[in-house]
Design a protein around this motif. Structure first.
Motif, PDB file in Angstrom:
ATOM      1  N   TYR A  59       0.833  -1.190   0.000  1.00  0.00           N
ATOM      2  CA  TYR A  59       0.000   0.000   0.000  1.00  0.00           C
ATOM      3  C   TYR A  59       0.874   1.249   0.000  1.00  0.00           C
ATOM      4  CZ  TYR A  59      -4.252  -2.620   1.328  1.00  0.00           C
ATOM      5  OH  TYR A  59      -5.323  -3.465   1.364  1.00  0.00           O
ATOM      6  N   ILE A  60       0.374   2.310  -0.639  1.00  0.00           N
ATOM      7  CA  ILE A  60       0.972   3.630  -0.515  1.00  0.00           C
ATOM      8  C   ILE A  60      -0.089   4.557   0.074  1.00  0.00           C
ATOM      9  CG2 ILE A  60       2.523   3.239  -2.459  1.00  0.00           C
ATOM     10  CD1 ILE A  60       0.674   5.071  -4.149  1.00  0.00           C
ATOM     11  N   PRO A  61       0.282   5.773   0.489  1.00  0.00           N
ATOM     12  CA  PRO A  61      -0.744   6.690   0.990  1.00  0.00           C
ATOM     13  C   PRO A  61      -1.797   6.974  -0.080  1.00  0.00           C
ATOM     14  CG  PRO A  61       1.434   7.466   1.611  1.00  0.00           C
ATOM     15  CD  PRO A  61       1.642   6.330   0.640  1.00  0.00           C
ATOM     16  N   ALA A  62      -3.038   6.935   0.333  1.00  0.00           N
ATOM     17  CA  ALA A  62      -4.129   7.159  -0.616  1.00  0.00           C
ATOM     18  C   ALA A  62      -4.187   8.613  -1.049  1.00  0.00           C
ATOM     19  CB  ALA A  62      -5.452   6.752   0.016  1.00  0.00           C
ATOM     20  N   ARG A  63      -4.554   8.824  -2.317  1.00  0.00           N
ATOM     21  CA  ARG A  63      -4.825  10.169  -2.826  1.00  0.00           C
ATOM     22  C   ARG A  63      -6.281  10.209  -3.246  1.00  0.00           C
ATOM     23  NH1 ARG A  63      -1.318  12.574  -7.671  1.00  0.00           N
ATOM     24  NH2 ARG A  63      -3.239  12.257  -8.885  1.00  0.00           N
ATOM     25  N   GLU A  64      -6.998  11.198  -2.742  1.00  0.00           N
ATOM     26  CA  GLU A  64      -8.452  11.194  -2.845  1.00  0.00           C
ATOM     27  C   GLU A  64      -8.963  11.108  -4.284  1.00  0.00           C
ATOM     28  OE1 GLU A  64      -7.418  12.777   1.140  1.00  0.00           O
ATOM     29  OE2 GLU A  64      -6.655  13.024  -0.911  1.00  0.00           O
TER      30      GLU A  64
END
Length: 243
Positions: A59-64
Motif C-alpha cells: 500500500y501507498i498513501p491514498a490520494r483522494e
C-alpha cells in the motif's frame, strides 16, 4: 526452491523466540515483525504455528482523486486480485506502512483467503471486522483493530514485490512463521537450516526447563551447558524421552 513439507512441519513446532536466536546465530538481527500480534491469541493457542511463503501487497498513501470507493468496481483492483491469487499454503502479507488508522482488509477478504487454503494473513496495520476474524480458525496478525475502510488512507499498488512490514524486509517467497507472540520472517534460502537448528534448540531448552522446574537446578553451567555434566545429563534425558 519451494518450502519443503518436512521443513514446514518442523517450523510448526518451534517458537518465534527460538527462531530469532537461530537467525541471530546466522547474523540476522531484525527479522521479527514489530508491533504485530495475533488477532485472537486464545484461539491460536490450540493451533500449530502459521507457516507459509510470503505473498505480498504494498500500500501507498491514498490520494483522494485516485482512490474513491468506486475503484472496487474494477475487477482488476490490486487488493482484490491479491486476495484471489495468493497461492494455497502461502501467507498474505500487507505493507500498510505501520498505519492502523484504516484497515488493511476486513472479515470478507480474510475469509476468502481462508477458504482458498492460504496459511495465514499478516499486516503491520489493522483489520476491520476483527471480532469476526478472531472467530475464524485462521491465523491472522495485525497491529490493532481498525474500522475505517483501507481506501481512506491506503491505496493498493504492487502485488508480490519486496515490501516492508513492521520494520522488516519481506521478499516474496520468504518463509513467514507466526506463533502466539508474533511473526518472524525467514529468508527462503535459510529456511531448512533454520528449521533444523530451531528443532535442536527446542529439544535442549525443553531439557533445561525440566531441570529447572522439576529438579531445582541452577542455570549456571546448564544454560548454556558449559558444565560437561550438563551435556551428559542432556544425552541421557534425550534418549529417555526419545527425542
Amino acid at each position: 526452491m519451494p518450502l519443503q513439507a518436512e521443513t514446514r512441519d518442523k517450523l510448526k513446532t518451534v517458537s518465534t523466540a527460538t527462531l530469532c536466536t537461530a537467525l541471530f546465530k546466522c547474523g540476522l538481527r531484525n527479522q521479527f515483525i514489530q508491533d504485530v500480534r495475533p488477532v485472537n491469541a486464545d484461539l491460536q493457542r490450540d493451533m500449530p504455528n502459521m507457516v507459509g511463503e510470503a505473498f505480498t501487497l504494498r500500500y501507498i498513501p491514498a490520494r483522494e482523486d485516485l482512490n474513491p470507493i468506486s475503484v472496487f468496481l474494477d475487477r482488476h483492483h490490486p487488493q482484490r486480485v491479491a486476495v484471489e491469487t495468493c497461492p494455497p499454503g502461502a501467507v498474505m502479507v500487507f505493507d500498510s506502512r505501520k498505519d492502523a488508522r484504516a484497515a488493511s482488509a476486513g472479515g470478507i477478504l480474510v475469509s476468502r483467503l481462508m477458504v482458498r487454503g492460504c496459511a495465514g494473513v499478516v499486516t503491520d496495520g489493522g483489520f476491520r471486522d476483527s471480532p469476526e476474524i478472531a472467530a475464524l480458525n485462521f491465523p491472522a496478525y495485525h497491529q490493532r483493530p481498525s474500522a475505517p475502510t483501507n481506501l481512506t488512507l491506503h491505496q493498493a499498488l504492487d502485488i508480490n514485490v519486496p515490501i516492508g512490514c513492521g520494520d522488516v524486509a519481506v521478499w516474496p517467497g520468504d518463509v513467514m512463521v507466526g506463533d502466539k507472540e508474533g511473526v518472524v520472517v525467514l529468508p527462503a534460502h535459510l529456511a531448512d537450516e533454520l528449521a533444523d537448528e530451531a528443532v535442536e534448540m527446542t529439544v535442549f531448552e525443553d531439557f533445561v526447563i525440566d531441570q529447572v522446574q522439576n529438579h531445582g537446578r541452577s542455570i549456571l553451567g546448564l544454560y548454556p551447558p558449559t558444565d560437561p555434566q550438563s551435556k551428559d545429563d542432556f544425552a541421557v534425558w534425550r534418549q529417555a524421552k526419545g527425542r
